[in-house]
Write a protein that holds these residues in place. Structure first.
Motif, PDB file in Angstrom:
ATOM      1  N   ASN A 164     -17.792  28.579 -11.984  1.00  0.00           N
ATOM      2  CA  ASN A 164     -17.602  27.128 -12.049  1.00  0.00           C
ATOM      3  C   ASN A 164     -17.557  26.645 -13.499  1.00  0.00           C
ATOM      4  N   LEU A 165     -16.824  27.396 -14.326  1.00  0.00           N
ATOM      5  CA  LEU A 165     -16.687  27.057 -15.741  1.00  0.00           C
ATOM      6  C   LEU A 165     -15.211  26.918 -16.083  1.00  0.00           C
ATOM      7  N   LYS A 166     -14.904  26.001 -16.995  1.00  0.00           N
ATOM      8  CA  LYS A 166     -13.532  25.833 -17.451  1.00  0.00           C
ATOM      9  C   LYS A 166     -13.525  25.347 -18.894  1.00  0.00           C
ATOM     10  N   VAL A 167     -12.364  25.437 -19.523  1.00  0.00           N
ATOM     11  CA  VAL A 167     -12.225  24.980 -20.894  1.00  0.00           C
ATOM     12  C   VAL A 167     -12.574  23.495 -20.983  1.00  0.00           C
ATOM     13  N   GLY A 168     -13.376  23.128 -21.992  1.00  0.00           N
ATOM     14  CA  GLY A 168     -13.814  21.747 -22.170  1.00  0.00           C
ATOM     15  C   GLY A 168     -15.196  21.473 -21.625  1.00  0.00           C
ATOM     16  N   ASP A 169     -15.732  22.387 -20.818  1.00  0.00           N
ATOM     17  CA  ASP A 169     -17.068  22.188 -20.255  1.00  0.00           C
ATOM     18  C   ASP A 169     -18.138  22.278 -21.335  1.00  0.00           C
ATOM     19  N   SER A 170     -19.167  21.436 -21.190  1.00  0.00           N
ATOM     20  CA  SER A 170     -20.358  21.536 -22.026  1.00  0.00           C
ATOM     21  C   SER A 170     -21.282  22.580 -21.419  1.00  0.00           C
ATOM     22  N   VAL A 171     -21.793  23.473 -22.253  1.00  0.00           N
ATOM     23  CA  VAL A 171     -22.616  24.569 -21.749  1.00  0.00           C
ATOM     24  C   VAL A 171     -23.801  24.817 -22.681  1.00  0.00           C
ATOM     25  N   GLY A 182     -22.955  23.848 -26.624  1.00  0.00           N
ATOM     26  CA  GLY A 182     -21.624  23.688 -27.180  1.00  0.00           C
ATOM     27  C   GLY A 182     -20.604  23.414 -26.097  1.00  0.00           C
ATOM     28  N   LYS A 183     -19.328  23.552 -26.457  1.00  0.00           N
ATOM     29  CA  LYS A 183     -18.237  23.343 -25.508  1.00  0.00           C
ATOM     30  C   LYS A 183     -17.342  24.570 -25.471  1.00  0.00           C
ATOM     31  N   ILE A 184     -16.864  24.868 -24.273  1.00  0.00           N
ATOM     32  CA  ILE A 184     -15.964  26.001 -24.111  1.00  0.00           C
ATOM     33  C   ILE A 184     -14.599  25.630 -24.697  1.00  0.00           C
ATOM     34  N   HIS A 185     -14.163  26.418 -25.657  1.00  0.00           N
ATOM     35  CA  HIS A 185     -12.881  26.176 -26.322  1.00  0.00           C
ATOM     36  C   HIS A 185     -11.765  27.037 -25.728  1.00  0.00           C
ATOM     37  N   ARG A 186     -12.134  28.242 -25.296  1.00  0.00           N
ATOM     38  CA  ARG A 186     -11.145  29.173 -24.756  1.00  0.00           C
ATOM     39  C   ARG A 186     -11.841  30.152 -23.840  1.00  0.00           C
ATOM     40  N   ILE A 187     -11.105  30.649 -22.841  1.00  0.00           N
ATOM     41  CA  ILE A 187     -11.654  31.662 -21.943  1.00  0.00           C
ATOM     42  C   ILE A 187     -10.691  32.837 -21.888  1.00  0.00           C
ATOM     43  N   THR A 188     -11.179  34.001 -22.291  1.00  0.00           N
ATOM     44  CA  THR A 188     -10.451  35.248 -22.103  1.00  0.00           C
ATOM     45  C   THR A 188     -11.385  36.147 -21.289  1.00  0.00           C
ATOM     46  N   LYS A 189     -11.704  37.334 -21.770  1.00  0.00           N
ATOM     47  CA  LYS A 189     -12.708  38.140 -21.078  1.00  0.00           C
ATOM     48  C   LYS A 189     -14.092  37.555 -21.318  1.00  0.00           C
ATOM     49  N   THR A 192     -15.034  31.458 -25.594  1.00  0.00           N
ATOM     50  CA  THR A 192     -15.216  31.022 -26.975  1.00  0.00           C
ATOM     51  C   THR A 192     -15.889  29.655 -26.935  1.00  0.00           C
ATOM     52  N   VAL A 193     -17.098  29.580 -27.461  1.00  0.00           N
ATOM     53  CA  VAL A 193     -17.887  28.347 -27.403  1.00  0.00           C
ATOM     54  C   VAL A 193     -18.073  27.810 -28.823  1.00  0.00           C
ATOM     55  N   MET A 194     -17.754  26.533 -29.011  1.00  0.00           N
ATOM     56  CA  MET A 194     -17.915  25.881 -30.305  1.00  0.00           C
ATOM     57  C   MET A 194     -19.218  25.085 -30.297  1.00  0.00           C
ATOM     58  N   VAL A 195     -20.078  25.403 -31.242  1.00  0.00           N
ATOM     59  CA  VAL A 195     -21.398  24.770 -31.333  1.00  0.00           C
ATOM     60  C   VAL A 195     -21.480  23.993 -32.645  1.00  0.00           C
ATOM     61  N   GLU A 196     -21.898  22.729 -32.564  1.00  0.00           N
ATOM     62  CA  GLU A 196     -22.027  21.926 -33.792  1.00  0.00           C
ATOM     63  C   GLU A 196     -23.008  22.590 -34.743  1.00  0.00           C
ATOM     64  N   ASN A 197     -22.581  22.708 -36.007  1.00  0.00           N
ATOM     65  CA  ASN A 197     -23.402  23.377 -37.006  1.00  0.00           C
ATOM     66  C   ASN A 197     -22.970  22.870 -38.378  1.00  0.00           C
ATOM     67  N   GLU A 198     -23.915  22.336 -39.126  1.00  0.00           N
ATOM     68  CA  GLU A 198     -23.583  21.745 -40.423  1.00  0.00           C
ATOM     69  C   GLU A 198     -22.950  22.750 -41.376  1.00  0.00           C
ATOM     70  N   ARG A 199     -23.224  24.025 -41.172  1.00  0.00           N
ATOM     71  CA  ARG A 199     -22.671  25.058 -42.031  1.00  0.00           C
ATOM     72  C   ARG A 199     -21.526  25.815 -41.366  1.00  0.00           C
ATOM     73  N   GLY A 200     -21.081  25.339 -40.239  1.00  0.00           N
ATOM     74  CA  GLY A 200     -20.023  26.025 -39.501  1.00  0.00           C
ATOM     75  C   GLY A 200     -18.713  26.060 -40.260  1.00  0.00           C
ATOM     76  N   TYR A 210     -18.358  23.166 -36.881  1.00  0.00           N
ATOM     77  CA  TYR A 210     -18.750  23.968 -35.728  1.00  0.00           C
ATOM     78  C   TYR A 210     -18.828  25.452 -36.103  1.00  0.00           C
ATOM     79  N   ALA A 211     -19.700  26.150 -35.396  1.00  0.00           N
ATOM     80  CA  ALA A 211     -19.758  27.611 -35.450  1.00  0.00           C
ATOM     81  C   ALA A 211     -19.181  28.142 -34.143  1.00  0.00           C
ATOM     82  N   LYS A 212     -18.498  29.273 -34.222  1.00  0.00           N
ATOM     83  CA  LYS A 212     -17.829  29.839 -33.056  1.00  0.00           C
ATOM     84  C   LYS A 212     -18.646  31.013 -32.505  1.00  0.00           C
ATOM     85  N   TYR A 213     -18.824  31.021 -31.186  1.00  0.00           N
ATOM     86  CA  TYR A 213     -19.545  32.105 -30.517  1.00  0.00           C
ATOM     87  C   TYR A 213     -18.677  32.675 -29.393  1.00  0.00           C
ATOM     88  N   TYR A 214     -18.715  34.006 -29.259  1.00  0.00           N
ATOM     89  CA  TYR A 214     -18.026  34.670 -28.150  1.00  0.00           C
ATOM     90  C   TYR A 214     -19.098  35.107 -27.147  1.00  0.00           C
TER      91      TYR A 214
END
Length: 226
Positions: A164-171, A182-189, A192-200, A210-214
Motif C-alpha cells: 500500500n505504498l506509492k510515489v509521493g507517500d509520506s513514510v 520522508g517522501k517516496i520519490h521513486r520505486i524500483t526494487k 528512493t526516499v527523500m528526507v529533509e536534511n539541512e546538509r542534504g 534533502y538527503a536520499k535513502y534507498y
C-alpha cells in the motif's frame, strides 16, 4: 511450436512459469524465431553481431534493443525484474503487445518478438520506433501483435498492492538507530526516499535540502492516513 522447443532445448527453463532464465535461453529463443519466421536471415547475415543480455535494473521496459552504428553491433536485453514479478503473488490478466499471456514464457516470447521487429528495422534502416505506423504494421503482419506495450507487473504496482505504498507517500523508517520521515520519490526494487536534511545534497524549488535513502519496501510505514 517455439514454446515447446525452447522448453525442450533449455537447461534452465523447466516450465512456463520458470524460476530461472539464462542469456543462453534468449539466444536459443532468438534462433528459433530466426529459423521459423525469417529463414535464418539474421544468423546468415548478422549472427556474430547480435548479443543478448538480462537486466535487473530495467523496471519499466520489458525489453530493449540497442544498436551501435560504429561497430554495427546489436544487443537485445530483457528485464528479469518484470519477468519474475509477473505471474507471482499478484494475480491478474497480463497483456504483452496486445496479446494475453498465461505464463512467464509466453510473456518472454511476446517481448522477444517485439524486440525482433526493432532489430529488423535497425538492420534495414538504422532506426526504429514502436510508436511509428511502420513498426505497428510489421509487428502485426509478422507476429499478429495488436499493440506495442506491456502491462507486466512493475515494482510500483507491486509496492502499491503488497505494501500500500506509492510515489509521493509520506513514510517513516528506521535507519542506523534513528527513525526518519520522508517522501517516496521513486520505486524500483527499493524505494528512493527523500528526507529533509539541512546538509542534504538535493535542493527542491523552494530551497529545501534533502538527503536520499534507498530503502527496502518492507521497512517503510506510511503516514498518509495518520
Amino acid at each position: 511450436m517455439i514454446y515447446n522447443k525452447i522448453l525442450s532445448r533449455s537447461r534452465f527453463l523447466d516450465s512456463g512459469n520458470f524460476t530461472r532464465i539464462d542469456i543462453s535461453d534468449l539466444q536459443i529463443l532468438f534462433e528459433l524465431y530466426d529459423h521459423y519466421f525469417f529463414n535464418d536471415y539474421f544468423n546468415k547475415n548478422h549472427g556474430d553481431r547480435i548479443s543478448f543480455r538480462l537486466s535487473k535494473r530495467m523496471t519499466k521496459a520489458g525489453g530493449k534493443t540497442s544498436y551501435w552504428k560504429q561497430s554495427e553491433t546489436f544487443e537485445i536485453c530483457l528485464s528479469t525484474t518484470l519477468i519474475f514479478q509477473t505471474f507471482g503473488d499478484i494475480s491478474r490478466k497480463v497483456m504483452v503487445s496486445g496479446i494475453p499471456c498465461s505464463d512467464r514464457l509466453e510473456a518472454v516470447m511476446r517481448i522477444m518478438e517485439h524486440e525482433i521487429i526493432h532489430l529488423l528495422e535497425l538492420v534495414v534502416q538504422g532506426k526504429s520506433g514502436c510508436s511509428q505506423p511502420q513498426f505497428k504494421k510489421l509487428s502485426k503482419s509478422v507476429f499478429n501483435h495488436n499493440g506495442v506495450t506491456h502491462d507486466l507487473v512493475t515494482p510500483a504496482e507491486k509496492a502499491h498492492k503488497k505494501y500500500n505504498l506509492k510515489v509521493g507517500d509520506s513514510v517513516v523508517f528506521d535507519f542506523e538507530g534513528k527513525t526518519l520521515m520522508g517522501k517516496i520519490h521513486r520505486i524500483t526494487k527499493r524505494a528512493t526516499v527523500m528526507v529533509e536534511n539541512e546538509r542534504g545534497g538535493f535542493i527542491d524549488r523552494q530551497g529545501k535540502r534533502y538527503a536520499k535513502y534507498y530503502i527496502p519496501l518492507p521497512w517503510l510505514r506510511s503516514t498518509n492516513n495518520k
